[in-house]
Design a protein around this motif. Structure first.
Motif, short mmCIF file in Angstrom:
data_model
loop_
_atom_site.label_atom_id
_atom_site.label_comp_id
_atom_site.label_asym_id
_atom_site.label_seq_id
_atom_site.Cartn_x
_atom_site.Cartn_y
_atom_site.Cartn_z
N THR A 1 93.37 -59.91 16.58
CA THR A 1 94.75 -60.45 16.65
C THR A 1 95.10 -61.01 18.03
O THR A 1 96.07 -61.73 18.17
N THR A 2 94.31 -60.67 19.05
CA THR A 2 94.59 -61.23 20.39
C THR A 2 93.79 -62.51 20.64
O THR A 2 93.89 -63.12 21.69
N SER A 3 92.98 -62.91 19.65
CA SER A 3 92.18 -64.13 19.80
C SER A 3 93.07 -65.35 19.60
O SER A 3 93.88 -65.40 18.68
N VAL A 4 92.92 -66.33 20.49
CA VAL A 4 93.83 -67.49 20.49
C VAL A 4 93.20 -68.66 19.73
O VAL A 4 92.03 -68.99 19.92
N ASP A 5 94.03 -69.28 18.87
CA ASP A 5 93.54 -70.38 18.04
C ASP A 5 93.69 -71.72 18.77
O ASP A 5 94.62 -72.48 18.53
N ILE A 6 92.77 -71.95 19.72
CA ILE A 6 92.75 -73.22 20.46
C ILE A 6 91.32 -73.74 20.35
O ILE A 6 90.37 -72.97 20.47
N ALA A 7 91.18 -75.05 20.13
CA ALA A 7 89.85 -75.64 19.98
C ALA A 7 88.99 -75.34 21.21
O ALA A 7 89.49 -75.31 22.34
N VAL A 8 87.69 -75.12 20.97
CA VAL A 8 86.75 -74.84 22.08
C VAL A 8 86.21 -76.17 22.60
O VAL A 8 85.59 -76.92 21.85
N PRO A 9 86.45 -76.48 23.86
CA PRO A 9 85.94 -77.75 24.39
C PRO A 9 84.43 -77.68 24.67
O PRO A 9 83.84 -76.60 24.63
N ASN A 10 83.85 -78.82 24.95
CA ASN A 10 82.44 -78.85 25.36
C ASN A 10 82.41 -78.55 26.86
O ASN A 10 82.53 -79.45 27.69
N TYR A 11 82.27 -77.27 27.20
CA TYR A 11 82.33 -76.87 28.61
C TYR A 11 81.28 -77.56 29.47
O TYR A 11 81.50 -77.85 30.63
N GLU A 12 80.13 -77.83 28.87
CA GLU A 12 79.03 -78.43 29.64
C GLU A 12 79.43 -79.81 30.18
O GLU A 12 78.95 -80.24 31.23
N ALA A 13 80.33 -80.49 29.46
CA ALA A 13 80.76 -81.84 29.89
C ALA A 13 81.53 -81.78 31.21
O ALA A 13 81.65 -82.80 31.92
N ALA A 14 82.03 -80.58 31.57
CA ALA A 14 82.79 -80.44 32.83
C ALA A 14 81.86 -80.38 34.04
O ALA A 14 82.29 -80.59 35.18
N ILE A 15 80.56 -80.09 33.82
CA ILE A 15 79.60 -79.98 34.92
C ILE A 15 79.36 -81.36 35.53
O ILE A 15 79.02 -82.30 34.83
N GLY A 16 79.57 -81.45 36.84
CA GLY A 16 79.34 -82.73 37.51
C GLY A 16 80.56 -83.64 37.54
O GLY A 16 80.53 -84.72 38.12
N LYS A 17 81.67 -83.20 36.90
CA LYS A 17 82.89 -84.00 36.93
C LYS A 17 83.48 -84.00 38.33
O LYS A 17 83.40 -82.99 39.04
N SER A 18 84.12 -85.08 38.72
CA SER A 18 84.71 -85.17 40.06
C SER A 18 85.84 -84.15 40.22
O SER A 18 86.61 -83.92 39.29
#
Length: 491
Positions: free
Chosen positions: A242-259
């Motif tokens: 019940t404490t789990s939040v219903d938000i889409a999971v992004p592609n975290y790997e895409a954040a690697i190397g971002k400015s």
């Protein structure tokens, strides 16, 4: 061919896709490494047959082009995660040889994505500890040693087995949990990357509970990219929690190397503690300079209620533990000690089944929840918690993207060196990490340098709720600047 155990998850994924090696070969290499490193006591249960079976299934799927994002990647699982038909004990005598008939949500998602189970990893009993010395299976040894010394060091806790196994190349990544720093502190002690996600980002279902409003699962890996890859599989909404939040999971790997250009990084003045070692201060300044050189803007911020975080945490966490651990009574599963009547059986089972640290915390927790003390302690600690959360909200409202702090007040210390006569000495290890759990925020620890004795030190980045992507981008900047440094092999 490169030693298969020294590959990152990202490298192994490419090698498996290009058929340079098979999942079975990758798994066998790790099983051999585990066998050769038993002196570290990182694993409390090895599952070679299950691992080979899962690797074979992964190879078949890869051959058909149906491999998941973690197909064939060998992982270690902290012994707090229930694994179906495989012993799960939370490293406590009271759970005995408990074999769950169900699988935790986090691990079921890893198996869904094709990962391979190498075995269950050691941790502090019920995740209560900062050094992995409270486990009923004995302490875990850190693969790092001080220059010119044979002293065995702690890997941090409670996820010490996870951090030690990743650092010693005994798995490609590991699951871990963080209630007050149990992912980030071991990561800092072993030169690994550990992220505690936002509260509610990963399901807690099927994880042995310590303090339900603070516990959060997350990965420990060798690189920021690997942590991002694992986190994508571990995160997600779960109707069973019940404490789990219903938000889409992004592609975290895409954040690697971002400015990170233009990001505002807060430097909290309250984290400059009296008597803080000069090398921690120096590392913190260096980390800030690396982020500034990458285009981030440094701003001084204030988190005035930080000084109350540790005492408030050590009221909230034991109170919730005392409530959660009431279920271990010798009646339904686990250890049952003989007795003349049921009350005596409860007493005998709990007295013999729980270790000293768990007993200590249950006693503290029961005391602060008792009639006459509830308002004075627990209720007041919850009010302090609200103020700590508001401090962070005020910072983020001013446009701060993340906050940079040290991860630990020192490098790894020797087994048996701390907390013997004074448990508070051990609790002080969590000084930089507990605020993050009290506020439910994400925090990442990244290796940033070494102390004068050659031991790794880490920096911590604290982010806005559900903004783990920013932490991965900033963590990668620190990782690139500091470089990667593996533990010199002595075992």
């Amino acid at each position: 061919m490169t030693d298969l155990t020294s590959l990152t998850i990202a490298d192994a994924r490419e090698g498996l896709a290009s058929k340079s090696f098979t999942a079975r070969e990758l798994t066998d290499a790790h099983l051999a490494a585990i066998e050769a490193a038993r002196v570290l006591n990182a694993y409390v249960l090895e599952t070679p047959d299950r691992a080979r079976e899962m690797a074979r299934a992964a190879d078949e799927k890869i051959a058909k082009g149906e491999g998941g994002p973690l197909a064939g990647i060998p992982l270690g699982i902290k012994d707090l995660f229930a694994t179906r038909d495989i012993r799960t004990t939370a490293c406590s005598k009271i759970l005995g040889n408990f074999i769950p008939p169900y699988e935790s949500t986090v691990t079921s998602q890893l198996w869904r994505d094709g990962a391979v189970l190498l075995g269950k990893l050691n941790n502090d009993e019920f995740a209560m500890g900062s050094s992995n010395e409270t486990s009923c299976f004995g302490p875990v040894t850190n693969p790092w040693r001080r220059k010119g010394s044979n002293t065995t060091l702690v890997p941090g806790g409670s996820s010490g087995g996870s951090a030690s196994a990743v650092a010693a190349l005994l798995c490609m990544g590991a699951t871990a949990t963080d209630t007050g720093g149990s992912i980030r502190q071991p990561a800092a002690f072993t030169a690994t990357v550990g992220i505690k996600p936002t509260y509610g980002r990963c399901s807690r279902w099927g994880i042995v509970a310590f303090a339900s409003s603070l516990d959060q699962a997350g990965p420990i890996a060798r690189t920021t990219r690997d942590a991002a890859i694992l986190m994508r599989s571990m995160a997600g909404h779960d109707p069973k929690d019940t404490t789990s939040v219903d938000i889409a999971v992004p592609n975290y790997e895409a954040a690697i190397g971002k400015s990170v250009k233009g990001m505002k990084i807060g430097i909290p003045k309250e984290y400059r503690l009296d008597g803080m070692p000069a090398e921690i201060e120096k590392l913190w300044s260096e980390g800030a300079q690396w982020l500034e050189a990458a285009g981030a803007e440094l701003v001084e911020v204030s988190l005035p209620h930080t000084k109350y975080a540790l005492p408030a945490y050590y009221i909230v966490a034991p109170a919730e533990a005392s409530s959660n651990l009431a279920r271990y009574d010798g009646v339904r599963y686990g250890l049952r000690e003989p007795a003349k009547n049921i009350i005596e059986m409860y007493e005998n089972s709990r007295a013999d089944g729980f270790g000293d640290e768990v007993r200590r915390r249950v006693l503290i927790g029961t005391y602060v929840l008792s009639a006459g003390y509830y308002d004075a302690y627990y209720l007041r600690a919850q009010k302090v918690r609200t103020l700590i959360k508001k401090d962070f909200e005020d910072c983020f409202a001013k446009g701060v993207h993340a906050i940079l702090t040290p991860a630990t007040p020192s490098a790894a210390f020797g087994i048996g060196e701390k907390g013997g006569a004074d448990p508070v000495e051990m609790y002080l290890n969590d000084i930089f990490t507990v605020t993050v759990n009290m506020a439910g925020l994400p925090g990442i620890a990244v290796p940033a340098g070494k102390d004068t004795q050659g031991l790794p030190l880490g920096l911590q980045l604290i982010g806005r709720p559900f903004d783990e992507e920013t932490l991965f981008s900033l963590g990668e900047v620190i990782e690139q600047a500091a470089g990667r440094f593996p533990a010199p092999k002595w075992w």
